[in-house]
Design an enzyme around this catalytic site. Structure first.
Site, PDB file in Angstrom:
ATOM      1  N   GLU A 168      37.269 -57.813 -17.915  1.00 42.30           N
ATOM      2  CA  GLU A 168      38.509 -57.631 -18.004  1.00 42.30           C
ATOM      3  C   GLU A 168      39.656 -58.333 -19.021  1.00 42.30           C
ATOM      4  O   GLU A 168      41.047 -58.213 -18.003  1.00 42.30           O
ATOM      5  CB  GLU A 168      39.359 -57.268 -16.510  1.00 42.30           C
ATOM      6  CG  GLU A 168      38.420 -56.766 -15.781  1.00 42.30           C
ATOM      7  CD  GLU A 168      38.691 -55.977 -14.866  1.00 42.30           C
ATOM      8  OE1 GLU A 168      40.278 -56.851 -14.129  1.00 42.30           O
ATOM      9  OE2 GLU A 168      38.035 -56.050 -12.913  1.00 42.30           O
ATOM     10  N   ASN A 211      31.847 -58.435 -18.680  1.00 43.23           N
ATOM     11  CA  ASN A 211      32.207 -57.362 -17.169  1.00 43.23           C
ATOM     12  C   ASN A 211      33.744 -56.438 -18.268  1.00 43.23           C
ATOM     13  O   ASN A 211      34.737 -57.455 -18.272  1.00 43.23           O
ATOM     14  CB  ASN A 211      32.070 -58.005 -16.839  1.00 43.23           C
ATOM     15  CG  ASN A 211      31.575 -57.333 -15.541  1.00 43.23           C
ATOM     16  OD1 ASN A 211      31.061 -55.863 -15.636  1.00 43.23           O
ATOM     17  ND2 ASN A 211      32.801 -57.132 -14.264  1.00 43.23           N
ATOM     18  N   HIS A 248      33.442 -47.596 -11.749  1.00 42.55           N
ATOM     19  CA  HIS A 248      34.195 -47.305 -10.937  1.00 42.55           C
ATOM     20  C   HIS A 248      35.021 -46.069 -11.054  1.00 42.55           C
ATOM     21  O   HIS A 248      36.230 -45.877 -11.908  1.00 42.55           O
ATOM     22  CB  HIS A 248      35.496 -48.369 -10.730  1.00 42.55           C
ATOM     23  CG  HIS A 248      35.097 -49.718 -10.379  1.00 42.55           C
ATOM     24  ND1 HIS A 248      34.271 -49.977  -9.103  1.00 42.55           N
ATOM     25  CD2 HIS A 248      35.751 -51.100 -10.913  1.00 42.55           C
ATOM     26  CE1 HIS A 248      34.680 -51.727  -9.300  1.00 42.55           C
ATOM     27  NE2 HIS A 248      34.985 -51.624 -10.034  1.00 42.55           N
ATOM     28  N   GLU A 276      29.756 -52.786 -10.752  1.00 42.01           N
ATOM     29  CA  GLU A 276      29.953 -52.787  -9.630  1.00 42.01           C
ATOM     30  C   GLU A 276      30.161 -50.788  -9.628  1.00 42.01           C
ATOM     31  O   GLU A 276      31.337 -50.454  -9.078  1.00 42.01           O
ATOM     32  CB  GLU A 276      32.470 -52.973 -10.064  1.00 42.01           C
ATOM     33  CG  GLU A 276      31.343 -54.323 -10.473  1.00 42.01           C
ATOM     34  CD  GLU A 276      33.374 -54.828 -10.684  1.00 42.01           C
ATOM     35  OE1 GLU A 276      34.268 -54.503 -10.205  1.00 42.01           O
ATOM     36  OE2 GLU A 276      33.069 -56.467 -11.448  1.00 42.01           O
ATOM     37  N   ASP A 278      31.057 -47.686  -8.082  1.00 45.19           N
ATOM     38  CA  ASP A 278      31.076 -47.114  -6.765  1.00 45.19           C
ATOM     39  C   ASP A 278      31.625 -45.708  -7.711  1.00 45.19           C
ATOM     40  O   ASP A 278      32.620 -45.787  -8.290  1.00 45.19           O
ATOM     41  CB  ASP A 278      32.208 -47.661  -5.436  1.00 45.19           C
ATOM     42  CG  ASP A 278      33.240 -48.800  -6.647  1.00 45.19           C
ATOM     43  OD1 ASP A 278      33.710 -47.811  -7.539  1.00 45.19           O
ATOM     44  OD2 ASP A 278      33.981 -49.328  -6.339  1.00 45.19           O
TER      45      ASP A 278
END
Length: 685
Positions: A168, A211, A248, A276, A278
Site C-alpha cells: 500500500e 501489494n 476488497h 485479500e 472479500d
C-alpha cells in the site's frame, strides 16, 4: 522394480515405521490450462490445484483453538496468509527485539499440513511501531528497514512461497504517486526498490510481490501508477515477481476491467495474485466474476480470501466471506467452487449443539476417509506383450496411467532377455486395451538401454508432461503432448548421483521405483531399495525438477515387508495422503500394504497393512474370469485428475496392476507379467 532378482518363500515381519522430519519448502506455481470436465474436486484448494493455482485464506493465530475455524481451514484451503502476525508491530515492537511466536504458530501449522505460506507484510506505513515512525535520519531508517526485512525473511527462508515486500505505498485519488509515509518522506521514492533488492538477497527463492488495494480498475490513476513502477522495475532489472491485488470489493464485485488489469500486469512478466478478497454481502455472481477473471489469466497464480467465516472478517457487518458465522457454506462458496471447475457437495446446514450454538462440522478427513479394509474384483489380463521384429517382449509390467482428453494413456516397462525399456498405448475404454497399438519408446529420444518403472503426470506450472523412470539413477523425460510417443525428450537425472543416505542403507538391494508427487508448495521424490527402506527427497514447486535434496528415510521395515513399488496419492476432498508399498508375503507372493498421513513430509499411519488385512492381495481379490494370478504386483491407481498432485477419489477405487500365471518361474526378466485392473467392491459411496 528390480529386474535382477529371483524370489523364494519369504516371511514378512511386524511393521515398524520411522517418522522422518523434513523441512517444508514452499514454492510457486504458474497458471495452466483449465482441466477437463471429468477432473473435479469438492474443496476450494483441491480444485484450484488442478490448474496449478492455490486458494488460500488469511489466518489469525488467536483463532486456531476454534475447531470449526480449523476444520474449514484444513479442508478447504491450500495456502495460508498470517493476518497480522508477520507485520512490523507484531515482529519487532522494539528496535532489534524480534518476536515470532504467533507467526511461527501459523507457519508451523501450515507446514505440517502441506499448505503454502504467503508472507504479509515487510514494509508498510500502517501497523508500524512508533519508534520506526519517528526516525528522521535516512541512514538510520535505511539500516532499520533492511535489517527488518532480512531478519524476518531469514526466519522463514525457504518456507514462504511469496512475500508482500511492500504494501500500500501508492496514494488514493488521482495523483498516481506514492503516499506520504515515513519511508517515502525520509528515504524518497527509491525505498521500494531498496526493499525489493534487500528481499531478493535475503531469500532468492521467494516470489517478491508489491501489494495494494484499489488497483483493480485498469483506468484508475492509482492502478496506472503501480503499473508504471512495475514496468520500470522490470526494465531495469529490479527484482519483482508478482503484483498482489487485494480485491476488497463492494456489493457489485470487480470492475468490468478487472481481467484487463490482471492480464496487463501479467504481460509485464510478473505473476498476479488476488491477495485479500472479500465482497460486501458475498454476491455469488460477484465472487464468480472475480474468480473467472483469475482463471482466464494464465499468470494469475492464486486467490486468497481475507478470512474464513463472516465473523472472522474485518468487515464482519457486511458478511463478505464464503462461510457464515456458523461455518456453513454460503451460495458464494458454491459459485466459487463451480467457477474453479469443481463440484459443490450437497448443501448441509451445521446441526445445533446443546445450548443452541453451532456444532463443529465433521472433520474433513473423516468425511472422505478411506476404509480400513478393502475388497476387490479383478479383470482378466487386459494388456499382454506385443512383440515385433525388433522387440521380443516376454512381459509387460509396472504400469502408470492417466485419463486425459477422453482416453486412458498407459506407459509400462517391457522386459525381455535383452533388458528393459518402455512402451506406450492409449485407448478410450478398457475393453479396447488388448487391441491398442504398442509404441516402443526406445525409438524416441528416450533411447535404448535400461529404462523401467515409469510414472506419468502433467506438471501444470510448466504445462509439460513428465515421465519419471529408473535408469540406475532417477530419470525423467518431458513432452508437451502425451499422445505423441515421439515427443519425449532425452533422459535427464534428478540427482547427480545416488544420495549418500541411500548408499549407506541399500545393502545388497537395488535403487528402484522413483515416484514424484507435489502438494501446493513442494515436490517430493520417493524411492525404494529392495532392503526395507522408503526414501524421500524434496524440492520446491518452483524449482522442480531441480533441487531435490534433504533425502531421508521416510519409512522402514524388514526387507520383504517394505520392498518396492511405492505409490503416493492425495485423497480427493480431504487432508489425507495414501501410501502403497509392495511387499512379499509369507507365501512368496506380491501384495500391497497401505498407510496414510496428513503431510507428505510427515510420518505414516498403518491403514490396511498386514497379510491378513492387506490393501490388495490375492486373499481380498475375487477373479470372476478365473484366478489368472496369485501376485498383485507393481501398478497404479486410476486418478481423479492427471496433474502433479496425483489426486485419487476416496471411494470406488480402481488399480491397474501386474500379475502372472501362478505356475510361471525361471529368470525374473522373462516372467510373463500381464496387466489387469482391480475395482473396489466394498465402496461405501
Amino acid at each position: 522394480m528390480n529386474p535382477l532378482k529371483r524370489l523364494g518363500r519369504r516371511r514378512a515381519s511386524v511393521l515398524a515405521l520411522l517418522a522422518a522430519a523434513a523441512l517444508v519448502t514452499p514454492g510457486t506455481a504458474n497458471g495452466a490450462p483449465g482441466t477437463p470436465d471429468d477432473v473435479k474436486a469438492s474443496t476450494l484448494g483441491a480444485q484450484a490445484a488442478q490448474s496449478g493455482r492455490y486458494f488460500g485464506t488469511a489466518v489469525a493465530a488467536g483463532r486456531l483453538g476454534d475447531g470449526t475455524y480449523t476444520g474449514i481451514l484444513d479442508r478447504e484451503f491450500n495456502s495460508v496468509t498470517p493476518e497480522n502476525e508477520m507485520k512490523w508491530d507484531a515482529t519487532e515492537r522494539s528496535r532489534g527485539q524480534f518476536t515470532f511466536g504467533p507467526a511461527d504458530q501459523i507457519a508451523n501449522r501450515a507446514q505440517a499440513r502441506g499448505q503454502r505460506l504467503r508472507g504479509h507484510t515487510l514494509v508498510w506505513h500502517s501497523q508500524l511501531p512508533g519508534w520506526v515512525s519517528s526516525i528522521r535520519d535516512a541512514n538510520t531508517l535505511r539500516s532499520v528497514m533492511n535489517n527488518h526485512i532480512t531478519t524476518v525473511m531469514n526466519r522463514y527462508k525457504g518456507r514462504i512461497h511469496s512475500w508482500d515486500v511492500v504494501n500500500e505505498a501508492f496514494a488514493d485519488g488521482g495523483s498516481g504517486q506514492l503516499r506520504s509515509s515515513v519511508f517515502r518522506d525520509v528515504l524518497g521514492n527509491g525505498f521500494i526498490e531498496q526493499a525489493f533488492r534487500t528481499a531478493r538477497s535475503a531469500d532468492p527463492a521467494a516470489k517478491l510481490c508489491y501489494n495494494d488495494y484499489n488497483i483493480e480498475n485498469w483506468s484508475d490513476a492509482k492502478t496506472q501508477g503501480v503499473y508504471r513502477m512495475v514496468r520500470d522495475f522490470k526494465a531495469r532489472g529490479v527484482p519483482i515477481d508478482c503484483v498482489g491485488l487485494q480485491a476488497h470489493f463492494g456489493t457489485g464485485g470487480p470492475p468490468a476491467s478487472f481481467q484487463t488489469t490482471l492480464s496487463s500486469f501479467a504481460a509485464l512478466g510478473v505473476d498476479v495474485q488476488i491477495t485479500e478478497l472479500d465482497i460486501a454481502q458475498a454476491s455469488p455472481t460477484a465472487y464468480a466474476n472475480t474468480v473467472r477473471a483469475c482463471m482466464n489469466v494464465a499468470r494469475c497464480t492464486g486467490i486468497t480470501v481475507w478470512g474464513i467465516r463472516d465473523s472472522d472478517s474485518w468487515r464482519a457487518s457486511e458478511n463478505p466471506l464464503l462461510f457464515d458465522r456458523g461455518g456453513n457454506k454460503k451460495s458464494a462458496y458454491n459459485a466459487v467452487l463451480t467457477t474453479l471447475g469443481g463440484t459443490p457437495a450437497a448443501a448441509r446446514s451445521t446441526p445445533a449443539a446443546p445450548g443452541g450454538k453451532p456444532a463443529a462440522p465433521r472433520n474433513a478427513v473423516n468425511a472422505a476417509a478411506l476404509p480400513s479394509r478393502y475388497s476387490w474384483s479383478s479383470s482378466g489380463p487386459l494388456i499382454s506383450p506385443k512383440p515385433d521384429s525388433t522387440h521380443n517382449i516376454a512381459g509387460i509390467k509396472d504400469p502408470t496411467v492417466v485419463h486425459y482428453n477422453g482416453k486412458y494413456h498407459v506407459f509400462a516397462s517391457v522386459a525381455s532377455s535383452s533388458g528393459y525399456n518402455l512402451a506406450y498405448l492409449n485407448f478410450s475404454d478398457w475393453s479396447q486395451a488388448g487391441s491398442a497399438t504398442h509404441h516402443y519408446l526406445d525409438r524416441s529420444a528416450i533411447g535404448r538401454g535400461y529404462r523401467a518403472a515409469p510414472q506419468v503426470f502433467y506438471y501444470a506450472p510448466q504445462r509439460l508432461w513428465y515421465l519419471v523412470y529408473q535408469t540406475g539413477n532417477a530419470s525423467y523425460s518431458t513432452n508437451p503432448d502425451i499422445s505423441n510417443p515421439n515427443g519425449w525428450s532425452a533422459p535427464r537425472h534428478f540427482y547427480s548421483s545416488m544420495p549418500d543416505i541411500i548408499k549407506q542403507n541399500i545393502g545388497n538391494g537395488h535403487w528402484v521405483d522413483m515416484w514424484v508427487i507435489c502438494d501446493s508448495a513442494n515436490c517430493y521424490l520417493f524411492s525404494s531399495d529392495d532392503n526395507g527402506h522408503l526414501y524421500r527427497s524434496q524440492t520446491t514447486v518452483g524449482q522442480f525438477p531441480n533441487g531435490f535434496t534433504n533425502t531421508v528415510i521416510a519409512a522402514q521395515d524388514s526387507k520383504y515387508a517394505l520392498f518396492e513399488a511405492s505409490n503416493v496419492y492425495k485423497v480427493q476432498g480431504s487432508n489425507q495422503y495414501l501410501l502403497l508399498v509392495e511387499a512379499i508375503g509369507s507365501d512368496g507372493r506380491r501384495y500391497f500394504r497401505s498407510w496414510t498421513t496428513s503431510s507428505l513430509a510427515g510420518s505414516w499411519t498403518p491403514l490396511a497393512a498386514s497379510e491378513s488385512n492387506p490393501f490388495a492381495r490375492a486373499n481380498n481379490v475375487t477373479f470372476p474370469s478365473g484366478s489368472w494370478t496369485r501376485d498383485i504386483s507393481h501398478g497404479e491407481m486410476i486418478r481423479a485428475g492427471y496433474d502433479q498432485t496425483l489426486t485419487i477419489p476416496s471411494c470406488r477405487l480402481q488399480y491397474v496392476y501386474q500379475g502372472m500365471n501362478p505356475n510361471a518361474g525361471g529368470d525374473y526378466n522373462l516372467l510373463p507379467w500381464r496387466l489387469g485392473l482391480l475395482t473396489q467392491t466394498n465402496s461405501t459411496c
